[in-house]
Design a protein around this motif. Sequence first.
Motif, short mmCIF file in Angstrom:
data_model
loop_
_atom_site.label_atom_id
_atom_site.label_comp_id
_atom_site.label_asym_id
_atom_site.label_seq_id
_atom_site.Cartn_x
_atom_site.Cartn_y
_atom_site.Cartn_z
N TRP A 48 -141.50 -66.96 5.68
CA TRP A 48 -142.81 -66.95 6.32
C TRP A 48 -143.68 -68.09 5.78
N PHE A 49 -143.64 -68.31 4.46
CA PHE A 49 -144.40 -69.41 3.88
C PHE A 49 -143.91 -70.76 4.41
N VAL A 50 -142.61 -70.91 4.55
CA VAL A 50 -142.06 -72.17 5.09
C VAL A 50 -142.47 -72.33 6.55
N LEU B 221 -142.55 -76.65 -1.40
CA LEU B 221 -142.81 -75.87 -2.60
C LEU B 221 -142.34 -74.41 -2.55
N PRO B 222 -142.50 -73.69 -1.44
CA PRO B 222 -142.01 -72.31 -1.44
C PRO B 222 -140.51 -72.20 -1.71
N VAL C 190 -138.59 -74.45 -3.30
CA VAL C 190 -138.31 -74.88 -4.67
C VAL C 190 -138.68 -73.79 -5.67
N LEU C 191 -139.87 -73.22 -5.54
CA LEU C 191 -140.30 -72.17 -6.47
C LEU C 191 -139.37 -70.96 -6.42
N TYR C 192 -138.97 -70.57 -5.24
CA TYR C 192 -138.09 -69.41 -5.10
C TYR C 192 -136.71 -69.69 -5.67
N ALA C 193 -136.18 -70.87 -5.40
CA ALA C 193 -134.86 -71.22 -5.94
C ALA C 193 -134.89 -71.28 -7.46
N VAL C 194 -135.93 -71.86 -8.02
CA VAL C 194 -136.05 -71.91 -9.49
C VAL C 194 -136.14 -70.50 -10.06
N ALA C 195 -136.91 -69.63 -9.40
CA ALA C 195 -137.03 -68.25 -9.88
C ALA C 195 -135.69 -67.52 -9.85
N VAL C 196 -134.92 -67.72 -8.80
CA VAL C 196 -133.60 -67.08 -8.72
C VAL C 196 -132.68 -67.62 -9.81
N ILE C 197 -132.71 -68.91 -10.04
CA ILE C 197 -131.85 -69.50 -11.07
C ILE C 197 -132.24 -69.01 -12.46
N ILE C 198 -133.54 -68.95 -12.72
CA ILE C 198 -134.01 -68.52 -14.04
C ILE C 198 -133.68 -67.05 -14.29
N ALA C 199 -133.84 -66.20 -13.29
CA ALA C 199 -133.73 -64.76 -13.49
C ALA C 199 -132.37 -64.17 -13.12
N ARG C 200 -131.42 -64.96 -12.76
CA ARG C 200 -130.17 -64.43 -12.22
C ARG C 200 -129.41 -63.55 -13.19
N ARG C 201 -129.59 -63.71 -14.49
CA ARG C 201 -128.85 -62.91 -15.46
C ARG C 201 -129.70 -61.79 -16.07
N ALA D 165 -142.94 -65.52 -8.51
CA ALA D 165 -142.74 -66.79 -7.78
C ALA D 165 -143.42 -66.74 -6.42
N LEU D 166 -143.34 -65.60 -5.74
CA LEU D 166 -144.02 -65.47 -4.45
C LEU D 166 -145.53 -65.49 -4.61
N ALA D 167 -146.04 -64.88 -5.67
CA ALA D 167 -147.48 -64.91 -5.93
C ALA D 167 -147.94 -66.34 -6.22
N ALA D 168 -147.16 -67.07 -6.99
CA ALA D 168 -147.49 -68.47 -7.27
C ALA D 168 -147.45 -69.30 -5.99
N THR D 169 -146.48 -69.00 -5.13
CA THR D 169 -146.40 -69.69 -3.85
C THR D 169 -147.64 -69.42 -3.00
N ALA D 170 -148.08 -68.18 -2.97
CA ALA D 170 -149.28 -67.84 -2.20
C ALA D 170 -150.51 -68.56 -2.75
#
Length: 103
Positions: A18-20, A55-56, A58-69, A82-87
């Motif tokens: 939706w942001f995109v 940016l939406p 990139v931020l989401y992809a970085v969040a998934v990579i950081i938190a995947r484990r 990440a979604l709040a930062a995007t908003a």
Amino acid sequence: MTRAHVGVAALLSALVGWFVFDGVASLIGLPALYAQLGVDPARVPWVALWAGVVLPVVLYAVAVIIARRQSLTRFTLVLIVALAATAALRLSLIALATGSILL
């Protein structure tokens, strides 16, 4: 990543979509609005418009990579942050893009 992680990521990716979509709509619509108002085309804030599209994702992809484990709860919280930062960034970009009109 477990299936639950993938499911949460897929569910929350709808909000990223939706942001995109909103960013692409602004990228297409704002220059046309500027043209209708007679604003110089050089004043179109292209950087802000493109940032609204990129940016939406990139931020989401970085969040998934950081938190995947992380555990599912922490993973979900990181994606929500990440979604709040995007908003917040999206609202800042809107203010930057629309505040640059001097009529």
